[in-house]
Design an enzyme around this catalytic site. Sequence first.
Site, short mmCIF file in Angstrom:
data_model
loop_
_atom_site.label_atom_id
_atom_site.label_comp_id
_atom_site.label_asym_id
_atom_site.label_seq_id
_atom_site.Cartn_x
_atom_site.Cartn_y
_atom_site.Cartn_z
N ASN A 187 5.00 -7.94 0.65
CA ASN A 187 4.52 -7.05 -0.41
C ASN A 187 4.51 -5.61 0.09
O ASN A 187 4.25 -5.33 1.28
CB ASN A 187 3.17 -7.48 -0.98
CG ASN A 187 2.11 -7.80 0.05
OD1 ASN A 187 2.39 -8.07 1.20
ND2 ASN A 187 0.87 -7.76 -0.37
N ILE A 188 4.82 -4.72 -0.83
CA ILE A 188 4.94 -3.29 -0.52
C ILE A 188 4.12 -2.53 -1.56
O ILE A 188 4.49 -2.47 -2.73
CB ILE A 188 6.41 -2.83 -0.56
CG1 ILE A 188 7.28 -3.68 0.39
CG2 ILE A 188 6.52 -1.35 -0.20
CD1 ILE A 188 8.78 -3.50 0.20
N ASN B 59 1.74 0.77 -3.16
CA ASN B 59 2.03 2.18 -3.45
C ASN B 59 0.75 2.88 -3.85
O ASN B 59 -0.11 2.28 -4.53
CB ASN B 59 3.06 2.25 -4.59
CG ASN B 59 3.56 3.65 -4.82
OD1 ASN B 59 2.93 4.44 -5.51
ND2 ASN B 59 4.69 3.98 -4.23
N ALA B 60 0.63 4.15 -3.47
CA ALA B 60 -0.57 4.92 -3.77
C ALA B 60 -0.82 5.02 -5.28
O ALA B 60 -1.94 5.20 -5.73
CB ALA B 60 -0.45 6.32 -3.17
N TYR C 265 -0.32 2.53 -7.18
CA TYR C 265 -0.67 1.13 -7.49
C TYR C 265 0.38 0.37 -8.29
O TYR C 265 0.84 -0.68 -7.87
CB TYR C 265 -2.03 1.02 -8.21
CG TYR C 265 -3.22 1.43 -7.39
CD1 TYR C 265 -3.11 1.79 -6.05
CD2 TYR C 265 -4.49 1.49 -7.95
CE1 TYR C 265 -4.20 2.18 -5.29
CE2 TYR C 265 -5.61 1.87 -7.21
CZ TYR C 265 -5.45 2.21 -5.88
OH TYR C 265 -6.54 2.59 -5.15
N CYS D 37 5.47 -7.45 -5.13
CA CYS D 37 5.02 -8.63 -4.39
C CYS D 37 6.09 -9.11 -3.41
O CYS D 37 7.28 -8.82 -3.57
CB CYS D 37 4.72 -9.77 -5.36
SG CYS D 37 3.31 -9.49 -6.45
N GLU E 34 7.35 -12.06 -3.04
CA GLU E 34 8.35 -12.94 -3.67
C GLU E 34 9.45 -12.12 -4.35
O GLU E 34 10.63 -12.42 -4.26
CB GLU E 34 7.70 -13.84 -4.72
CG GLU E 34 6.62 -14.75 -4.20
CD GLU E 34 5.23 -14.10 -4.30
OE1 GLU E 34 5.09 -12.92 -3.90
OE2 GLU E 34 4.31 -14.79 -4.75
N CYS F 76 1.88 -14.82 -8.22
CA CYS F 76 1.27 -14.23 -9.42
C CYS F 76 2.14 -14.57 -10.64
O CYS F 76 3.28 -15.04 -10.52
CB CYS F 76 1.12 -12.72 -9.24
SG CYS F 76 2.64 -11.79 -9.48
N1 THU Z 1 0.83 -10.29 -3.99
C1 THU Z 1 2.03 -10.82 -3.60
O1 THU Z 1 2.73 -10.23 -2.76
N2 THU Z 1 2.43 -11.97 -4.15
C2 THU Z 1 1.72 -12.66 -5.11
O2 THU Z 1 2.25 -13.51 -5.79
C3 THU Z 1 0.28 -12.34 -5.26
C4 THU Z 1 -0.03 -10.91 -4.98
C5 THU Z 1 0.39 -9.03 -3.39
C6 THU Z 1 0.41 -7.85 -4.34
C7 THU Z 1 -0.58 -6.94 -3.70
O3 THU Z 1 0.07 -6.15 -2.72
C8 THU Z 1 -1.57 -7.85 -3.01
O4 THU Z 1 -0.93 -9.12 -2.94
C9 THU Z 1 -2.89 -7.99 -3.73
O5 THU Z 1 -2.71 -8.33 -5.05
#
Ligand code: THU
Length: 130
Positions: A42-43, A45-46, A48, A53, A55, A86
């Site tokens: 996951n990356i 950002n300021a 938001y 994610c 995936e 998510c």
């Molecule tokens: N996040 C993921 O990378 N994958 C998901 O399916 C659930 C959420 C990340 C997004 C965000 O950077 C952090 O988890 C909190 O939501």
Amino acid sequence: MTREELKAAAVAMLDRAYVPYSHFPVGAALECSDGTVFTGCNIENASYTPTICAERTAVSKAVSEGHRDFVRIVIAGRSEDFCVPCGVCRQVLREFAPDLEIICLNGAGEERVFTLPELLPHSFGPEYLL
Ligand code: THU
């Protein structure tokens, strides 16, 4: 790559996650039918909203390199709960792999396995538009 190697690849991506806001790293390893593996983290950002994610990072890498035939994905987190995808990621995975196997790991390395239809029942996909 073996199942254990795929899990290790997802776990390794936890260290690449850019998560200064949530402090919730996620790693993913997406396996294609020819054995090619694309990883992601996951990356954040300021601002938001542009956060991506793990995936979807992996899917973007795969599709942009010409791979769309996905067979399984490992999603790794560091929390007690299994890191499930998510809703947005479920839909993005659905586009290319309606029967994808989804292996979710918690911080202890324990796993729960789902199929995409279990996590996204009665889903909308490309065939509706053909
Ligand atoms: N996040 C993921 O990378 N994958 C998901 O399916 C659930 C959420 C990340 C997004 C965000 O950077 C952090 O988890 C909190 O939501």
